[in-house]
Write a protein that holds these residues in place. Sequence first.
Motif, mmCIF file in Angstrom:
data_model
loop_
_atom_site.group_PDB
_atom_site.id
_atom_site.type_symbol
_atom_site.label_atom_id
_atom_site.label_comp_id
_atom_site.label_asym_id
_atom_site.label_seq_id
_atom_site.Cartn_x
_atom_site.Cartn_y
_atom_site.Cartn_z
ATOM 1 N N SER A 123 -4.131 11.655 -3.736
ATOM 2 C CA SER A 123 -3.267 11.673 -5.066
ATOM 3 C C SER A 123 -3.365 13.283 -5.330
ATOM 4 O O SER A 123 -2.650 13.992 -5.812
ATOM 5 C CB SER A 123 -4.565 11.187 -6.411
ATOM 6 O OG SER A 123 -4.556 9.683 -6.121
ATOM 7 N N LYS B 249 -8.066 8.091 -0.878
ATOM 8 C CA LYS B 249 -7.404 7.997 -1.986
ATOM 9 C C LYS B 249 -7.138 8.946 -2.931
ATOM 10 O O LYS B 249 -6.175 9.585 -3.346
ATOM 11 C CB LYS B 249 -7.737 6.586 -2.549
ATOM 12 C CG LYS B 249 -6.806 6.357 -3.537
ATOM 13 C CD LYS B 249 -7.433 5.076 -4.596
ATOM 14 C CE LYS B 249 -6.584 4.811 -6.030
ATOM 15 N NZ LYS B 249 -7.456 3.872 -6.691
ATOM 16 N N HIS C 156 -0.104 5.725 -6.018
ATOM 17 C CA HIS C 156 -0.572 6.156 -4.620
ATOM 18 C C HIS C 156 -0.919 4.977 -3.753
ATOM 19 O O HIS C 156 -1.364 5.217 -2.700
ATOM 20 C CB HIS C 156 -1.738 7.157 -4.910
ATOM 21 C CG HIS C 156 -1.389 8.672 -5.649
ATOM 22 N ND1 HIS C 156 -2.208 9.332 -6.366
ATOM 23 C CD2 HIS C 156 -0.310 9.032 -6.120
ATOM 24 C CE1 HIS C 156 -1.763 10.166 -6.929
ATOM 25 N NE2 HIS C 156 -0.505 10.173 -6.772
ATOM 26 N N LYS C 157 -0.734 3.917 -4.240
ATOM 27 C CA LYS C 157 -0.928 2.709 -3.506
ATOM 28 C C LYS C 157 0.201 2.484 -2.672
ATOM 29 O O LYS C 157 1.356 3.208 -2.971
ATOM 30 C CB LYS C 157 -1.070 1.462 -4.160
ATOM 31 C CG LYS C 157 -2.074 1.325 -5.442
ATOM 32 C CD LYS C 157 -3.556 0.971 -4.506
ATOM 33 C CE LYS C 157 -4.641 0.819 -5.809
ATOM 34 N NZ LYS C 157 -6.133 0.862 -4.894
ATOM 35 N N PRO C 158 0.203 1.888 -1.584
ATOM 36 C CA PRO C 158 1.313 1.572 -0.628
ATOM 37 C C PRO C 158 2.278 0.675 -1.437
ATOM 38 O O PRO C 158 2.107 0.118 -1.855
ATOM 39 C CB PRO C 158 0.824 0.755 0.615
ATOM 40 C CG PRO C 158 -0.627 1.032 0.466
ATOM 41 C CD PRO C 158 -1.041 1.183 -0.818
ATOM 42 N N GLN D 256 -2.271 6.106 2.214
ATOM 43 C CA GLN D 256 -2.066 5.317 1.201
ATOM 44 C C GLN D 256 -2.682 4.007 1.668
ATOM 45 O O GLN D 256 -3.493 3.318 0.889
ATOM 46 C CB GLN D 256 -0.672 5.252 0.776
ATOM 47 C CG GLN D 256 -0.123 6.372 -0.205
ATOM 48 C CD GLN D 256 1.225 6.166 -0.430
ATOM 49 O OE1 GLN D 256 2.048 5.544 0.277
ATOM 50 N NE2 GLN D 256 1.670 6.807 -1.520
ATOM 51 N N GLY E 48 -6.329 4.480 2.164
ATOM 52 C CA GLY E 48 -6.950 4.603 0.918
ATOM 53 C C GLY E 48 -7.140 3.505 -0.076
ATOM 54 O O GLY E 48 -7.980 3.360 -1.034
#
Lengths: 163, 163, 163, 163, 163, 163, 163, 163
Positions: G141, G137, F80-82, G127, G130
């Motif tokens: 998710s 974040k 879910h990170k860029p 994101q 986050g």
Amino acid sequence: MNPKVMIILGSASDIKIAQKSIDIFETLHIPYSLKVASAHRTHEKVKKLVVEATTNGIEVFMGIAGLAAHLPGSIAAYTHKPVIGVPVDVKLGGLDALFASSQMPFPAPVATVGIDRGDNGAILAGQIIGVNDPEVKKRVSKLRKSYQEKVKSDEEKLISQLD
Amino acid sequence: MNPKVMIILGSASDIKIAQKSIDIFETLHIPYSLKVASAHRTHEKVKKLVVEATTNGIEVFMGIAGLAAHLPGSIAAYTHKPVIGVPVDVKLGGLDALFASSQMPFPAPVATVGIDRGDNGAILAGQIIGVNDPEVKKRVSKLRKSYQEKVKSDEEKLISQLD
Amino acid sequence: MNPKVMIILGSASDIKIAQKSIDIFETLHIPYSLKVASAHRTHEKVKKLVVEATTNGIEVFMGIAGLAAHLPGSIAAYTHKPVIGVPVDVKLGGLDALFASSQMPFPAPVATVGIDRGDNGAILAGQIIGVNDPEVKKRVSKLRKSYQEKVKSDEEKLISQLD
Amino acid sequence: MNPKVMIILGSASDIKIAQKSIDIFETLHIPYSLKVASAHRTHEKVKKLVVEATTNGIEVFMGIAGLAAHLPGSIAAYTHKPVIGVPVDVKLGGLDALFASSQMPFPAPVATVGIDRGDNGAILAGQIIGVNDPEVKKRVSKLRKSYQEKVKSDEEKLISQLD
Amino acid sequence: MNPKVMIILGSASDIKIAQKSIDIFETLHIPYSLKVASAHRTHEKVKKLVVEATTNGIEVFMGIAGLAAHLPGSIAAYTHKPVIGVPVDVKLGGLDALFASSQMPFPAPVATVGIDRGDNGAILAGQIIGVNDPEVKKRVSKLRKSYQEKVKSDEEKLISQLD
Amino acid sequence: MNPKVMIILGSASDIKIAQKSIDIFETLHIPYSLKVASAHRTHEKVKKLVVEATTNGIEVFMGIAGLAAHLPGSIAAYTHKPVIGVPVDVKLGGLDALFASSQMPFPAPVATVGIDRGDNGAILAGQIIGVNDPEVKKRVSKLRKSYQEKVKSDEEKLISQLD
Amino acid sequence: MNPKVMIILGSASDIKIAQKSIDIFETLHIPYSLKVASAHRTHEKVKKLVVEATTNGIEVFMGIAGLAAHLPGSIAAYTHKPVIGVPVDVKLGGLDALFASSQMPFPAPVATVGIDRGDNGAILAGQIIGVNDPEVKKRVSKLRKSYQEKVKSDEEKLISQLD
Amino acid sequence: MNPKVMIILGSASDIKIAQKSIDIFETLHIPYSLKVASAHRTHEKVKKLVVEATTNGIEVFMGIAGLAAHLPGSIAAYTHKPVIGVPVDVKLGGLDALFASSQMPFPAPVATVGIDRGDNGAILAGQIIGVNDPEVKKRVSKLRKSYQEKVKSDEEKLISQLD
């Protein structure tokens, strides 16, 4: 012998494409005339060439041009003879010239062949002339058949190389 | 009267585009024959139609098809008469059909007109036939001239509406 | 051993792309046959090759062609075996050939792979044959796994160069 | 009967395209299984479905997806069985999905059919299964022949309407 | 008052696009003249209009056309005044007309604006005339500023609706 | 120092594009990690790399790939990170990779930069990290400002050459 | 609560696309600010908004625009924060806006998402925020997982309908 | 003499295209000024240059840029003088730059010429200045006529070579 096809180049730099047409016309014994004139730069010359040629026995015109290739369409504006368009790849892979030649409005069609296909343009001219000229028709058939032999011999060479 | 043009539709669903051709052929008094056959689905029929027609006086073929529009190219494989391709917009704005009709290899040209332009395809057929048929040639000229009048009267109507 | 795949080139000039297929077939121990035939220039040969091959144990056909690449579609017209199309970049980056191979009408699909991807075409042929041939299936898996190792060793080389 | 084809939809909204496949599979008496899973949203599910199916007798996979249509390529990452890609037109006329399905790198081909052509995808699956299943092969031939009759009767209807 | 801009439509069906130009010219108090003439169908009329207009005080020409939009290029062939091209979306999203207008060869430029943008064509005409006409220049500035206010009030309306 | 960015190359042959990113990361003092893994050939490795990295402090991922460039999208499926996508021009001018990276379905975006723009991908990564890291933010600003000086000195050099 | 994202619309008519972003921001509890400003029509306002916002805690910018969509690039000229571009389909299927957003020169990247994908733009913003905000974040998710459930329930509904 | 045209290059690397403009301006005796400034990298400089130039007698601006070519549009945001855009082919054959220049929203037109056509951009500038400057107008006419002679002599050379 009076020319039956008039080839007009939009620019002298398109000669490589025209040369492919010329080679076919020599093979087919079709007399042709070659001109350089531009839809935008020497428009009056296009008109003069086309109007005179129409009354002097030219049966088919061929316009070879790149970019916003208006030349075949401009020819079509001055004659009711068939006009063949050969789009040349100068920019955008020739897509601009393909659209400019094929996407003509009613009732001014241009018979468009593939990008840079001066050879196919000449075959098409031969087919049109051949509708009423049995000699030309025979030579078109012969040329196409000789090409079938070539495909066959190409295959043989290729396969012998791979063995 | 024997047909001089054979129109082959790749699919019965392309009839709207063929109708534009038919209307022009009626105006030009050019007898035509209309068939449905597919380069991929009824290929043998294409061959049979084209081979028979070539020996029965057909002077020009017209293939109307969309998508990977192989029909005009398939016709071209069986005849040395001129073949006109009318690309139909089924997907991708007709770009696939335009490429499939125009980008033919040597020595099998297809004389491609604009996307969905059944009308221009018929004019082109008329021009080809007109090379040796002065009556047809005269009617093509008349039709094109009548269209110039139409442009003129369109302008008058338009401008009177704007006043 | 009887060939299981027939590769047909539209033109001998496409041999570079076919060579990629041949290399894979050698690795997979799949017997193949290589032909040159053109949808437009030697159409009858395409038909004859395909019809005979269909009754002689060929399980998959592969058509490699550029431009208005009708060859894979023409093969598909004569067989109910799977036909793989490999579009070749001759003009327009190969977009014309990609469309001509993939955008086939119902019910004549061509299993199209990427532009100039003779290698992927051969892998696909191997996968199709592998559905019922456990030896071929095993070799396809092995080839794909060896490629994973190659990616790994490429990475190691690359990173050691960067250090 | 165990399914032989697994159809995976990238999104439930693609059901119209899948329905065309289902209709063909019913006609061909090919047992199939229909799933919804996304290369990006439920990737693990794609993997689980494909890995299990590969060991449970599935012979061909079909991925139906639009946009950056990674689904067929993701299936191909988990199986060495043939994977068919059906690009769906959601944006850009489906060009994005056509590229995403066909332009796969070595050695992970996707057998791509035309945009929105769920029907052709199913025919291709039938042809692949038919390589070793004479009953399916017979039904594919029959279906294709029945379509030839349809083209014929379409033509008759059309021409009778025009008279 | 003598017209300073001549708008030529390739077809009366393009009037919707021309109407956007007319509205701007009314706002800018720029006298204009509206004509319908076609690069291919009434070419001589294009020439006559342009040549006469050039000597009668027209400062800018505007050609509005779709498809293989040769009209602005044809105007450019007969005058050394600036020619503005407005491509119209008839097929292919207007891409054909955009190329036909912009991709002109040297030395016959067409000042091309966006697809279907009759409004921007008129603003550009106003800017060109405004180079030496301070009144028109002032009105162009005013119109552009009023549009800034509109953006501001649009924002206020929008945000009040969202609250 | 733990890497904050993970760069994954779809193929070792894309190293030229990655090198542009690396140069920027060196300038910005952003620790990075470089991997080669393929969405289709070593998919499990992509997953393992991404899942581990996500829990080990990687803040941004970058996928560099050509063709049907599924790599950035595959990364996005596991974190879910860029995720930044850099499309590489291998075929079709990179259009296929641009579509494959940008046209992702909901809810799995890829932050796509220009074709072959490894440099811009790294700047974007720096901007994302800089949201909460004032040192990186300062260095991004400094780098962009130094580029403004470069534009200035380029101009001076250019104009002095023209004099 | 101070907004963390600033959404700028190029035109009030793009609100439908922005609404998709707003819905996501509500779900993610990310405070946002919505503006209408145009790179070409109210450029100074863009500058003022961006410069002020950059110093007032905005962490991510989002530019939503069609045509020659310079808005996201103009935002990028005034800030070193990440800028997300959402191309809008107004003409040419949105291809013009996709190119204008993604093909930015060095060192001014725009993080481009798919055509009309306001939803993905908002996810990407979430994101990025986050990276340093564990609450956001977690919500990203959760939202992505809920979508996986949705895919599952869509499948169940679909399959129950087919039975 | 005060410059009448300001040429702004987006990057010093575009000098080859600008050189074509410069050659024309020398021929037309139109004083010009050449700058390098970038819509994204040195935006404030663009603004300063344009605002000052607008009050110092510049009559026409020309922006030469590739990729997401926002430069001509950025110039248009700061002046009500005519702005000419010359798209440069850096990627995608220049299609991105052509769209970025031509597809401008209302009311900020850019007068776009063909890809890489610095020469046509200069002719257009000459035509605009010539609206009120009879000397420039005369020189534009002369230059265009001299080009007609060149077409004529090109033809003669060409045909003599063929004989």
